[in-house]
Design a protein around this motif. Structure first.
Motif, mmCIF file in Angstrom:
data_model
loop_
_atom_site.group_PDB
_atom_site.id
_atom_site.type_symbol
_atom_site.label_atom_id
_atom_site.label_comp_id
_atom_site.label_asym_id
_atom_site.label_seq_id
_atom_site.Cartn_x
_atom_site.Cartn_y
_atom_site.Cartn_z
ATOM 1 N N GLN A 135 -33.887 -4.467 -19.988
ATOM 2 C CA GLN A 135 -32.944 -3.846 -20.919
ATOM 3 C C GLN A 135 -31.503 -4.119 -20.488
ATOM 4 O O GLN A 135 -30.636 -4.372 -21.317
ATOM 5 N N VAL A 136 -31.258 -4.037 -19.180
ATOM 6 C CA VAL A 136 -29.914 -4.332 -18.669
ATOM 7 C C VAL A 136 -29.539 -5.781 -18.979
ATOM 8 O O VAL A 136 -28.435 -6.076 -19.458
ATOM 9 N N GLN A 137 -30.478 -6.692 -18.731
ATOM 10 C CA GLN A 137 -30.227 -8.114 -18.999
ATOM 11 C C GLN A 137 -29.952 -8.348 -20.483
ATOM 12 O O GLN A 137 -28.987 -9.040 -20.846
ATOM 13 N N ASP A 138 -30.784 -7.772 -21.341
ATOM 14 C CA ASP A 138 -30.629 -7.976 -22.781
ATOM 15 C C ASP A 138 -29.341 -7.340 -23.299
ATOM 16 O O ASP A 138 -28.722 -7.858 -24.243
ATOM 17 N N THR A 139 -28.936 -6.222 -22.704
ATOM 18 C CA THR A 139 -27.690 -5.573 -23.136
ATOM 19 C C THR A 139 -26.495 -6.487 -22.887
ATOM 20 O O THR A 139 -25.598 -6.617 -23.735
ATOM 21 N N ILE A 140 -26.489 -7.141 -21.719
ATOM 22 C CA ILE A 140 -25.397 -8.074 -21.410
ATOM 23 C C ILE A 140 -25.420 -9.248 -22.390
ATOM 24 O O ILE A 140 -24.368 -9.689 -22.892
ATOM 25 N N THR A 141 -26.610 -9.760 -22.690
ATOM 26 C CA THR A 141 -26.723 -10.865 -23.654
ATOM 27 C C THR A 141 -26.264 -10.424 -25.033
ATOM 28 O O THR A 141 -25.569 -11.178 -25.741
ATOM 29 N N VAL A 142 -26.631 -9.215 -25.449
ATOM 30 C CA VAL A 142 -26.220 -8.693 -26.758
ATOM 31 C C VAL A 142 -24.698 -8.613 -26.842
ATOM 32 O O VAL A 142 -24.091 -8.985 -27.864
ATOM 33 N N ILE A 143 -24.068 -8.130 -25.779
ATOM 34 C CA ILE A 143 -22.609 -8.022 -25.789
ATOM 35 C C ILE A 143 -21.967 -9.392 -25.968
ATOM 36 O O ILE A 143 -21.009 -9.562 -26.751
ATOM 37 N N SER A 144 -22.526 -10.390 -25.276
ATOM 38 C CA SER A 144 -21.947 -11.738 -25.395
ATOM 39 C C SER A 144 -22.117 -12.293 -26.806
ATOM 40 O O SER A 144 -21.190 -12.896 -27.357
ATOM 41 N N PHE A 145 -23.283 -12.095 -27.426
ATOM 42 C CA PHE A 145 -23.499 -12.555 -28.802
ATOM 43 C C PHE A 145 -22.648 -11.758 -29.788
ATOM 44 O O PHE A 145 -22.101 -12.313 -30.757
ATOM 45 N N ALA A 146 -22.521 -10.457 -29.552
ATOM 46 C CA ALA A 146 -21.756 -9.609 -30.468
ATOM 47 C C ALA A 146 -20.291 -10.021 -30.491
ATOM 48 O O ALA A 146 -19.649 -10.020 -31.557
ATOM 49 N N ILE A 147 -19.750 -10.393 -29.341
ATOM 50 C CA ILE A 147 -18.351 -10.842 -29.298
ATOM 51 C C ILE A 147 -18.163 -12.077 -30.180
ATOM 52 O O ILE A 147 -17.197 -12.193 -30.939
ATOM 53 N N GLY A 148 -19.148 -13.012 -30.091
ATOM 54 C CA GLY A 148 -19.070 -14.211 -30.915
ATOM 55 C C GLY A 148 -19.114 -13.896 -32.400
ATOM 56 O O GLY A 148 -18.348 -14.452 -33.196
ATOM 57 N N LEU A 149 -20.004 -12.977 -32.803
ATOM 58 C CA LEU A 149 -20.116 -12.624 -34.221
ATOM 59 C C LEU A 149 -18.883 -11.873 -34.713
ATOM 60 O O LEU A 149 -18.431 -12.064 -35.845
ATOM 61 N N LEU A 150 -18.349 -10.994 -33.872
ATOM 62 C CA LEU A 150 -17.182 -10.212 -34.281
ATOM 63 C C LEU A 150 -15.982 -11.103 -34.566
ATOM 64 O O LEU A 150 -15.153 -10.797 -35.434
ATOM 65 N N VAL A 151 -15.892 -12.230 -33.854
ATOM 66 C CA VAL A 151 -14.790 -13.159 -34.083
ATOM 67 C C VAL A 151 -14.882 -13.767 -35.483
ATOM 68 O O VAL A 151 -13.871 -13.963 -36.168
ATOM 69 N N TYR A 152 -16.120 -14.047 -35.930
ATOM 70 C CA TYR A 152 -16.307 -14.739 -37.210
ATOM 71 C C TYR A 152 -16.523 -13.785 -38.382
ATOM 72 O O TYR A 152 -15.929 -13.959 -39.448
ATOM 73 N N ALA A 153 -17.392 -12.811 -38.236
ATOM 74 C CA ALA A 153 -17.763 -11.943 -39.377
ATOM 75 C C ALA A 153 -18.185 -10.567 -38.869
ATOM 76 O O ALA A 153 -19.386 -10.323 -38.650
ATOM 77 N N PRO A 154 -17.249 -9.635 -38.659
ATOM 78 C CA PRO A 154 -17.569 -8.326 -38.079
ATOM 79 C C PRO A 154 -18.593 -7.523 -38.871
ATOM 80 O O PRO A 154 -19.385 -6.784 -38.289
ATOM 81 N N TRP A 155 -18.605 -7.666 -40.203
ATOM 82 C CA TRP A 155 -19.495 -6.825 -41.007
ATOM 83 C C TRP A 155 -20.963 -7.148 -40.782
ATOM 84 O O TRP A 155 -21.845 -6.349 -41.123
ATOM 85 N N LEU A 156 -21.257 -8.326 -40.197
ATOM 86 C CA LEU A 156 -22.659 -8.666 -39.909
ATOM 87 C C LEU A 156 -23.268 -7.691 -38.903
ATOM 88 O O LEU A 156 -24.475 -7.443 -38.930
ATOM 89 N N MET A 157 -22.435 -7.129 -38.015
ATOM 90 C CA MET A 157 -22.945 -6.157 -37.048
ATOM 91 C C MET A 157 -23.426 -4.888 -37.742
ATOM 92 O O MET A 157 -24.439 -4.288 -37.363
ATOM 93 N N VAL A 158 -22.706 -4.474 -38.778
ATOM 94 C CA VAL A 158 -23.121 -3.289 -39.543
ATOM 95 C C VAL A 158 -24.447 -3.549 -40.236
ATOM 96 O O VAL A 158 -25.347 -2.697 -40.258
ATOM 97 N N LEU A 159 -24.588 -4.743 -40.788
ATOM 98 C CA LEU A 159 -25.844 -5.114 -41.453
ATOM 99 C C LEU A 159 -27.010 -5.067 -40.465
ATOM 100 O O LEU A 159 -28.111 -4.600 -40.799
ATOM 101 N N LEU A 160 -26.765 -5.535 -39.264
ATOM 102 C CA LEU A 160 -27.808 -5.501 -38.238
ATOM 103 C C LEU A 160 -28.266 -4.073 -37.959
ATOM 104 O O LEU A 160 -29.465 -3.786 -37.886
ATOM 105 N N ALA A 161 -27.319 -3.177 -37.776
ATOM 106 C CA ALA A 161 -27.647 -1.792 -37.439
ATOM 107 C C ALA A 161 -28.469 -1.146 -38.536
ATOM 108 O O ALA A 161 -29.491 -0.487 -38.273
ATOM 109 N N VAL A 162 -28.075 -1.338 -39.789
ATOM 110 C CA VAL A 162 -28.796 -0.739 -40.914
ATOM 111 C C VAL A 162 -30.217 -1.270 -40.995
ATOM 112 O O VAL A 162 -31.166 -0.545 -41.298
#
Length: 630
Positions: free
Chosen positions: A183-210
């Protein structure tokens, strides 16, 4: 015993009744078990724990790096195509220098792939070592804690269930360690991917959560149901294990064959196993159906995002490399987030199982040494006094002993007689302080037994019970366990065997004192009941105790052998305080004094001749037994 730093203070176990689904509050409360669990892992091996976490940290950044390098490779390939490079041979293209950037990018991605595989193997290696060490450490702690508990605890079926669940957790919780570290490893990976997505299309993160929340709620619900099912079926699983042992063990093989019990035992096993199987099948079926439906929502969310990224690429907002990077990032991020949410739910479920382990560790013994214990007198001057002693087993309506008053003088050989259930064995357990009286008190040289150091008291008492343990160890070890700190003292072991008249038996074994006995292991030699009893009696003589107790240890011996054992016992216990229990009146008549117990009360006391002259129950039982020999 106070809760240790590794035992949660709120670890009394589940508050819900057996079979009830744990409440949301209970599931969150169970997460309090994770810090002490992690402290136990750290204590097992700090170096290995740091190593596996460090490897996971590095490995967590590899996926985003690999995906980004892949984007650069695609963009570089598209650039070369657009530039109209025309080479007839790979060699020409290579020597032109136009492919240098592409080749370096490919080499970097190759290195990342090899490195990721190596990191994965090293992590698995570290996890397996840490898992093995943790299982060993927690098993030792379980045995150590079990040794502190009262005998009364082990006779409680509820505690047997708790012990069974705790024992299972020592073997089955290390996947939780890997899961937590993952879980710790995946959390770090998620943060790195999330930063990349936030740069291009922040609303995709909201879609993921829903899209992922329904799957998380469903997984949490079914994890709680799974724990509830396992908790409720603990007694039946213990019965399953018992029936399986009865149906296939050397101890029961003779009766199973003679009484043709195998069909009955198999039928009993099938009934229990089928019930558990049906309950598991119903839960697994519901979990699969709902899990598929809820997972489809996550898949739908991914393709909505994919369509959006493709549209932006067609419009010219993103490059082809961006398309692959964003689509890959969203797909991996969705998988990782789904794994994290489901993993969190599973961790919460696993933490409920940890509650079984820590709640066992939180059980406190009642029979303990006082804060400032008295030393046991050496030698004992006056002996023991039972003052109005009463004892009742937990949940029993009938008293095992009540209103018991008598003295056991120092240096006296006392015999206890009475029919089954009269309270003889309970009395000697009180004498050894395996139990404490519910009424009255037991005195040693005028002081309550509870005032003495418990370990020292028991070290001065040698007991062989009628249900003595048959250790599947060597003969020497079987005798040596009677005084564990003298286990390697061969002269002492041989002297104990001589006293117990076990020397001829041992001399006839292929390897003497080194012979493994019992049929559990390949090289073991089985003994008859009488032979086992002689080994057990030798075990009692290993201990240079001031008080010797033989509780029906000669039941498998013939009358002559028992008489010889007790005659030898009286000779060797000269100057010691001794208690013996036997159903054979010809053996107990050698005692200095005989107590007759009936329904937990002292009915008569005196020598053999005195009790015969009184004409009470002792005389009646003696005549009945004597008539059988005429």
């Amino acid at each position: 015993m106070p809760a240790s730093p590794d035992t949660p203070a709120n670890a009394p176990g589940r508050k819900a009744g057996p079979g009830a689904k744990p409440s949301l509050r209970e599931r969150f409360d169970a997460l309090h078990n994770l810090p002490p669990f992690l402290r136990l892992i750290w204590a097992t091996s700090p170096a290995l724990t740091l190593s596996t976490l460090g490897l996971r940290l590095v490995r967590a950044l590899v996926p985003i790096a690999t995906l980004y390098i892949g984007k650069l490779i695609i963009d570089e390939a598209v650039r070369l195509v657009a530039a109209g490079m025309a080479f007839e041979a790979l060699g020409d293209a290579w020597h032109s220098g136009q492919l240098d950037t592409l080749m370096w990018l490919l080499l970097i991605e190759l290195g990342l792939a090899i490195g990721s595989d190596l990191l994965g193997r090293l992590t698995s290696y570290g996890d397996s070592l840490l898992s093995e060490l943790f299982t060993n450490a927690i098993s030792v702690r379980l045995m150590e804690h079990a040794a502190t508990l009262d005998l009364e605890d082990f006779e409680d079926p509820d505690l047997q269930d708790k012990l069974d669940r705790a024992r299972r957790q020592t073997m089955g919780r290390m996947n939780l360690m890997s899961q937590l570290f993952g879980q710790v490893q995946d959390t770090i990976t998620v943060i790195s991917f999330a930063i990349g997505l936030l740069v291009y299309a922040p609303w995709l993160m909201v879609l993921l959560a829903v899209a992922l929340i329904p799957a998380f709620v469903g997984e949490a619900h079914f994890n709680a149901l799974g724990y509830s099912l396992n908790f409720a079926w603990t007694p039946e699983r213990r019965q399953l294990e018992y029936v399986r042992q009865m149906g296939a063990s050397v101890e029961t093989a003779k009766e199973v064959k003679i009484f043709n019990l195998h069909r009955y035992l198999i039928a009993r096993y099938r009934t229990l196993a089928d019930g558990f199987y049906r309950a598991n099948r119903a839960l697994a079926r519901r979990r699969a159906l709902w899990g598929s439906a809820l997972s489809a929502l996550g898949t739908l969310g991914y393709y909505i995002a994919y369509a959006y990224i493709a549209w932006r690429t067609v419009r010219g907002d993103f490059t082809i490399g961006d398309l692959t990077f964003l689509a890959g990032s969203f797909r991996r991020l969705r998988q990782l987030l789904e794994g994290l949410l489901v993993g969190f739910s599973q961790v919460a479920g696993q933490a409920l199982y940890l509650d079984d382990l820590f709640s066992f560790f939180a059980i406190e013994p009642e029979i303990v040494s006082p804060a400032d214990p008295l030393p046991v007198p050496s030698p004992i001057q006056r002996g023991f006094v039972f003052e109005n002693v009463g004892f009742r087993y937990p949940d029993a309506t009938k008293w095992a002993l009540r209103g018991l008053n008598f003295e056991l003088h120092a240096g006296e050989v006392l015999a206890l007689v009475g029919e089954n259930g009269a309270g003889k064995t309970t009395l000697v357990k009180l004498l050894a302080r395996l139990y404490d009286p519910d009424e009255g008190r037991v005195l040693l040289d005028g002081r309550d037994l509870r005032e003495y150091d418990l370990d020292q008291l028991r070290a001065n008492i040698g007991v062989i019970f009628q249900d003595f343990v048959r250790y599947h160890l060597t003969v020497g070890e079987n005798i040596g366990v009677g005084q564990i700190d003298a286990m390697d003292d061969e002269a002492r072991i041989q002297e104990a065997a001589r006293r117990a008249m076990a020397e001829p038996l041992i001399a006839g074994l292929p390897h003497g004192y080194e012979q493994l006995i019992g049929r559990r292991f390949k090289t073991g030699v089985d003994l008859s009941g009488g032979q086992w009893q002689k080994i057990a009696i030798a075990r009692a003589y290993m201990r240079d105790a001031q008080v010797m107790i033989l509780d029906e240890p000669t039941a498998a011996l013939d009358a002559r052998s028992e008489f010889e054992v007790f005659q030898r016992f009286k000779e060797l216990s000269s100057g010691k305080t001794a208690v013996l229990i036997s159903h054979r009146f010809s053996s107990v008549r050698m005692a200095d004094r005989i107590l007759v117990l009936e329904h937990g009360k002292l009915e008569a006391s005196g020598t053999h001749d005195e009790l015969l002259a009184q004409g009470g129950r002792y005389a009646e039982l003696f005549e009945l037994q004597a008539a059988g020999y005429r």
